[in-house]
Design a protein around this motif. Structure first.
Motif, PDB file in Angstrom:
ATOM      1  N   ARG A 301      92.614  14.411 -20.257  1.00  0.00           N
ATOM      2  CA  ARG A 301      91.958  13.091 -20.373  1.00  0.00           C
ATOM      3  C   ARG A 301      92.629  12.215 -21.434  1.00  0.00           C
ATOM      4  NH1 ARG A 301      86.607  13.781 -17.942  1.00  0.00           N
ATOM      5  NH2 ARG A 301      87.343  13.713 -15.799  1.00  0.00           N
ATOM      6  N   ASP A 302      93.291  12.897 -22.412  1.00  0.00           N
ATOM      7  CA  ASP A 302      93.934  12.139 -23.496  1.00  0.00           C
ATOM      8  C   ASP A 302      95.445  12.035 -23.279  1.00  0.00           C
ATOM      9  OD1 ASP A 302      91.438  12.094 -24.726  1.00  0.00           O
ATOM     10  OD2 ASP A 302      91.815  14.066 -25.634  1.00  0.00           O
ATOM     11  N   MET A 303      95.885  12.395 -22.098  1.00  0.00           N
ATOM     12  CA  MET A 303      97.343  12.465 -21.894  1.00  0.00           C
ATOM     13  C   MET A 303      97.796  11.552 -20.765  1.00  0.00           C
ATOM     14  SD  MET A 303      97.813  16.578 -22.198  1.00  0.00           S
ATOM     15  CE  MET A 303      99.438  16.781 -22.894  1.00  0.00           C
ATOM     16  N   THR A 304      99.035  11.106 -20.901  1.00  0.00           N
ATOM     17  CA  THR A 304      99.678  10.355 -19.814  1.00  0.00           C
ATOM     18  C   THR A 304     100.581  11.328 -19.062  1.00  0.00           C
ATOM     19  OG1 THR A 304      99.616   8.319 -21.070  1.00  0.00           O
ATOM     20  CG2 THR A 304     101.244   8.436 -19.298  1.00  0.00           C
ATOM     21  N   VAL A 305     100.394  11.336 -17.725  1.00  0.00           N
ATOM     22  CA  VAL A 305     101.159  12.281 -16.899  1.00  0.00           C
ATOM     23  C   VAL A 305     102.325  11.540 -16.243  1.00  0.00           C
ATOM     24  CG1 VAL A 305     101.061  13.901 -14.969  1.00  0.00           C
ATOM     25  CG2 VAL A 305      99.041  13.577 -16.423  1.00  0.00           C
ATOM     26  N   GLY A 306     103.510  12.071 -16.404  1.00  0.00           N
ATOM     27  CA  GLY A 306     104.685  11.512 -15.732  1.00  0.00           C
ATOM     28  C   GLY A 306     104.920  12.259 -14.431  1.00  0.00           C
ATOM     29  N   ILE A 307     104.954  11.529 -13.324  1.00  0.00           N
ATOM     30  CA  ILE A 307     105.205  12.179 -12.024  1.00  0.00           C
ATOM     31  C   ILE A 307     106.668  11.964 -11.670  1.00  0.00           C
ATOM     32  CG2 ILE A 307     104.537  12.297  -9.594  1.00  0.00           C
ATOM     33  CD1 ILE A 307     101.845  11.079 -10.358  1.00  0.00           C
ATOM     34  N   LEU A 308     107.384  13.064 -11.543  1.00  0.00           N
ATOM     35  CA  LEU A 308     108.802  12.991 -11.192  1.00  0.00           C
ATOM     36  C   LEU A 308     108.934  13.197  -9.683  1.00  0.00           C
ATOM     37  CD1 LEU A 308     110.214  15.170 -14.126  1.00  0.00           C
ATOM     38  CD2 LEU A 308     110.279  12.677 -13.933  1.00  0.00           C
ATOM     39  N   GLY A 309     109.286  12.147  -8.976  1.00  0.00           N
ATOM     40  CA  GLY A 309     109.469  12.241  -7.530  1.00  0.00           C
ATOM     41  C   GLY A 309     108.281  11.696  -6.773  1.00  0.00           C
ATOM     42  N   MET A 310     108.482  10.609  -6.049  1.00  0.00           N
ATOM     43  CA  MET A 310     107.395   9.995  -5.286  1.00  0.00           C
ATOM     44  C   MET A 310     107.630  10.078  -3.772  1.00  0.00           C
ATOM     45  SD  MET A 310     105.425   9.191  -7.738  1.00  0.00           S
ATOM     46  CE  MET A 310     104.128   8.408  -6.805  1.00  0.00           C
ATOM     47  N   SER A 311     108.842  10.366  -3.337  1.00  0.00           N
ATOM     48  CA  SER A 311     109.085  10.474  -1.891  1.00  0.00           C
ATOM     49  C   SER A 311     108.477  11.784  -1.391  1.00  0.00           C
ATOM     50  CB  SER A 311     110.580  10.417  -1.591  1.00  0.00           C
ATOM     51  OG  SER A 311     111.250  11.461  -2.244  1.00  0.00           O
ATOM     52  N   PHE A 312     108.311  11.888  -0.074  1.00  0.00           N
ATOM     53  CA  PHE A 312     107.570  13.051   0.430  1.00  0.00           C
ATOM     54  C   PHE A 312     108.399  14.322   0.439  1.00  0.00           C
ATOM     55  CE2 PHE A 312     109.388  11.854   4.584  1.00  0.00           C
ATOM     56  CZ  PHE A 312     109.660  13.088   5.154  1.00  0.00           C
ATOM     57  N   LYS A 313     109.727  14.172   0.319  1.00  0.00           N
ATOM     58  CA  LYS A 313     110.553  15.376   0.172  1.00  0.00           C
ATOM     59  C   LYS A 313     111.809  15.024  -0.611  1.00  0.00           C
ATOM     60  CE  LYS A 313     113.266  15.313   4.423  1.00  0.00           C
ATOM     61  NZ  LYS A 313     113.783  16.071   5.549  1.00  0.00           N
ATOM     62  N   ALA A 314     112.606  16.023  -0.897  1.00  0.00           N
ATOM     63  CA  ALA A 314     113.728  15.846  -1.820  1.00  0.00           C
ATOM     64  C   ALA A 314     114.818  14.925  -1.268  1.00  0.00           C
ATOM     65  CB  ALA A 314     114.345  17.212  -2.132  1.00  0.00           C
ATOM     66  N   ASN A 315     115.383  14.159  -2.171  1.00  0.00           N
ATOM     67  CA  ASN A 315     116.631  13.426  -1.926  1.00  0.00           C
ATOM     68  C   ASN A 315     116.571  12.414  -0.795  1.00  0.00           C
ATOM     69  OD1 ASN A 315     117.701  15.086  -3.991  1.00  0.00           O
ATOM     70  ND2 ASN A 315     118.086  16.697  -2.489  1.00  0.00           N
ATOM     71  N   ILE A 316     115.386  11.877  -0.526  1.00  0.00           N
ATOM     72  CA  ILE A 316     115.276  10.763   0.410  1.00  0.00           C
ATOM     73  C   ILE A 316     114.402   9.674  -0.235  1.00  0.00           C
ATOM     74  CG2 ILE A 316     115.564  12.172   2.496  1.00  0.00           C
ATOM     75  CD1 ILE A 316     112.549  11.672   3.005  1.00  0.00           C
ATOM     76  N   ASP A 317     114.338   8.517   0.425  1.00  0.00           N
ATOM     77  CA  ASP A 317     113.624   7.372  -0.160  1.00  0.00           C
ATOM     78  C   ASP A 317     112.337   7.036   0.591  1.00  0.00           C
ATOM     79  OD1 ASP A 317     114.757   6.511   2.183  1.00  0.00           O
ATOM     80  OD2 ASP A 317     115.805   4.787   1.335  1.00  0.00           O
ATOM     81  N   ASP A 318     111.798   7.989   1.345  1.00  0.00           N
ATOM     82  CA  ASP A 318     110.642   7.727   2.205  1.00  0.00           C
ATOM     83  C   ASP A 318     109.362   8.243   1.519  1.00  0.00           C
ATOM     84  OD1 ASP A 318     108.832   7.363   4.233  1.00  0.00           O
ATOM     85  OD2 ASP A 318     110.017   8.362   5.783  1.00  0.00           O
ATOM     86  N   MET A 319     108.466   7.309   1.197  1.00  0.00           N
ATOM     87  CA  MET A 319     107.243   7.668   0.465  1.00  0.00           C
ATOM     88  C   MET A 319     106.043   7.803   1.410  1.00  0.00           C
ATOM     89  SD  MET A 319     106.186   5.898  -3.140  1.00  0.00           S
ATOM     90  CE  MET A 319     105.813   4.302  -2.460  1.00  0.00           C
ATOM     91  N   ARG A 320     106.288   7.681   2.727  1.00  0.00           N
ATOM     92  CA  ARG A 320     105.154   7.709   3.656  1.00  0.00           C
ATOM     93  C   ARG A 320     104.385   9.032   3.537  1.00  0.00           C
ATOM     94  NH1 ARG A 320     107.700   6.559   9.390  1.00  0.00           N
ATOM     95  NH2 ARG A 320     109.318   7.877   8.492  1.00  0.00           N
ATOM     96  N   ASP A 321     103.081   8.922   3.327  1.00  0.00           N
ATOM     97  CA  ASP A 321     102.183  10.084   3.280  1.00  0.00           C
ATOM     98  C   ASP A 321     102.621  11.147   2.275  1.00  0.00           C
ATOM     99  OD1 ASP A 321     100.519   9.000   5.301  1.00  0.00           O
ATOM    100  OD2 ASP A 321     101.984   9.617   6.807  1.00  0.00           O
ATOM    101  N   SER A 322     103.231  10.702   1.190  1.00  0.00           N
ATOM    102  CA  SER A 322     103.687  11.644   0.166  1.00  0.00           C
ATOM    103  C   SER A 322     102.499  12.160  -0.648  1.00  0.00           C
ATOM    104  CB  SER A 322     104.669  10.930  -0.753  1.00  0.00           C
ATOM    105  OG  SER A 322     104.919  11.717  -1.890  1.00  0.00           O
TER     106      SER A 322
END
Ligand SMILES: NC(=O)c1ccc[n+]([C@@H]2O[C@H](COP(=O)([O-])OP(=O)(O)OC[C@H]3O[C@@H](n4cnc5c(N)ncnc54)[C@H](O)[C@@H]3O)[C@@H](O)[C@H]2O)c1
Length: 400
Positions: A301-322
């Motif tokens: 609750r007191d922390m900021t979480v960094g999310i590494l990787g937003m695409s749905f799988k590795a090494n692509i640029d597609d964020m659909r339904d990730s």
């Protein structure tokens, strides 16, 4: 006919590589799509999304003179075959929506011509191909309907289109002959099935992959809850043990196909596809599990979480339904804040990985992009289910 093939939905993730592949193999191919921006990009020789060898191949296809992109729908009438590769989503009740196929048929009906080959390349709810035959009969046009589902892994389509066997089914011998001839331009490895069999084979392929990921994810959750390090368990299960070697590693399993196609089978079986549903619960539950694990170790609750990787799988640029998006949304309740980062997805508010590491109190590797292998974490704690970070001993560790 001016064109051998017209691809409707030809600027999409499945349609564009297919169109390029046809053009590079000597088929005169014309693309029709409702996405004007993507069409302009393709005309200008700019690949609208990441695809292995996509940029060079697009330029080569345009240079060959075999690839055309047209707003004028009359090109459909000038094509020997028409391939439909539009998206086939499920609705908010997790049931298949026929809207996409219906819309594309109705919208383009005036341009279909007698005896045309119409190939369904989208992933279909079983029986859709037959429904298209009935639709054509009702509209009084004789079409040869064929079902040839796309089975590439996104991002590697241009390689896989020729490496994988093509499934081909049709309702008429003429349709089958012409569909086999069309796809023989891509590979000699053609498997002829009934249309319904081809529809099912495609869905089963995707559901099987989804189930395998769910199995790995459930094993990971069980081991972690027991206090064991799943990396060691995984090593023990798979190393030099052929009957265990096909277990995938754990990680977020989502994207525009696997979940949707598994749910299509659930709908088909009146929700009796138990293993598919169970897999959905496991895979979709992994973000919650990650948060639970983080909460048990840190004052989230007191922390900021960094999310590494937003695409749905590795090494692509597609964020659909990730599932990275689901993780982010869940963390809105559980953490002080989130910072999203991805090297390939350019989206307002996303930062680069170094900035995410600098600003976050704790990190999650949500997508195992290659470049994270050398990312410096400067002592920040990290949750890395994928085991992508260097020399990691446990899913949760204090980095050094
Ligand atoms: N993405 C993949 O790697 C992949 C792999 C195998 C199978 N599939 C299947 O292929 C189909 C397409 O998926 P996708 O990922 O390429 O989707 P996508 O959204 O990337 O592409 C669909 C394209 O169709 C266009 N389109 C939609 N409706 C249209 C209409 N009425 N008229 C003209 N154009 C229209 C869209 O503008 C888009 O360019 C789906 O059934 C999917 O399940 C996709």
């Amino acid at each position: 006919m001016k064109y051998d093939v017209c691809v409707i939905g030809g600027c999409g993730h499945a349609g564009l590589p297919l169109s390029i592949a046809f053009a590079l193999r000597g088929k005169r191919c014309v693309i029709v799509d409702r996405d004007a921006d993507a069409m302009q990009k393709v005309r200008d020789g700019v690949m609208p999304f990441m695809e292995e060898n996509g940029q060079e191949s697009l330029l080569e296809a345009l240079k060959s003179g075999n690839l055309d992109v047209r707003d004028d729908l009359s090109v459909i009438s000038q094509s020997d075959a028409v391939v439909l590769v539009v998206g086939t989503p499920i609705d908010s009740h997790l049931t298949p929506s026929f809207g996409a196929i219906d819309a594309v048929l109705e919208q383009h009906f005036p341009y279909f011509v007698e005896d045309q080959l119409v190939v369904l390349r989208s992933t279909l709810y079983p029986g859709t191909s037959e429904r298209v035959v009935r639709w054509a009969e009702r509209r009084g046009v004789r079409l040869h309907v064929a079902t040839c589902p796309e089975r590439i892994a996104e991002g590697f389509a241009l390689r896989e289109i020729s490496d994988l066997p093509q499934l081909v089914g049709s309702f008429s011998s003429e349709g089958l002959k012409r569909a086999v001839a069309l796809f023989s331009a891509l590979t000699d490895d053609i498997i002829v099935l009934e249309p319904l069999e081809a529809e099912l084979a495609k869905l089963f392929n995707n559901a099987w992959r989804y189930i395998k990921f769910a199995t790995a994810n459930q094993f990971f959750m069980i081991a972690t809850e027991c206090g064991a390090d799943f990396r060691n368990v995984y090593q023990g299960m798979t190393a030099r043990y052929p009957r265990g070697a096909d277990l995938p590693g754990p990680g977020f399993a989502a994207g525009p196909c696997l979940f949707k196609d598994t749910m299509q089978l659930s709908a088909l079986t009146n929700n009796q596809f138990f293993i598919g549903h169970a897999s959905m619960l496991v895979n979709e539950g992994l973000p919650q599990f990650v948060i639970k694990q983080m909460k048990s170790r840190y004052p989230l609750r007191d922390m900021t979480v960094g999310i590494l990787g937003m695409s749905f799988k590795a090494n692509i640029d597609d964020m659909r339904d990730s599932l990275s998006l689901k993780l982010r949304d869940l963390l809105e309740m559980e953490a002080k804040g989130t910072i999203c980062s991805d090297p390939f997805v350019h989206f307002p508010g996303f930062v680069d990985a170094e900035e995410a590491v600098r600003r976050a109190d704790v990190l999650v590797v949500a997508t195992p992009h290659e470049q994270y292998k050398t990312l410096q974490l400067h002592g920040k704690p990290v949750f890395d289910i994928w085991n992508v970070l260097p020399e990691q001993k446990e899913p949760v560790r204090q980095s050094s």
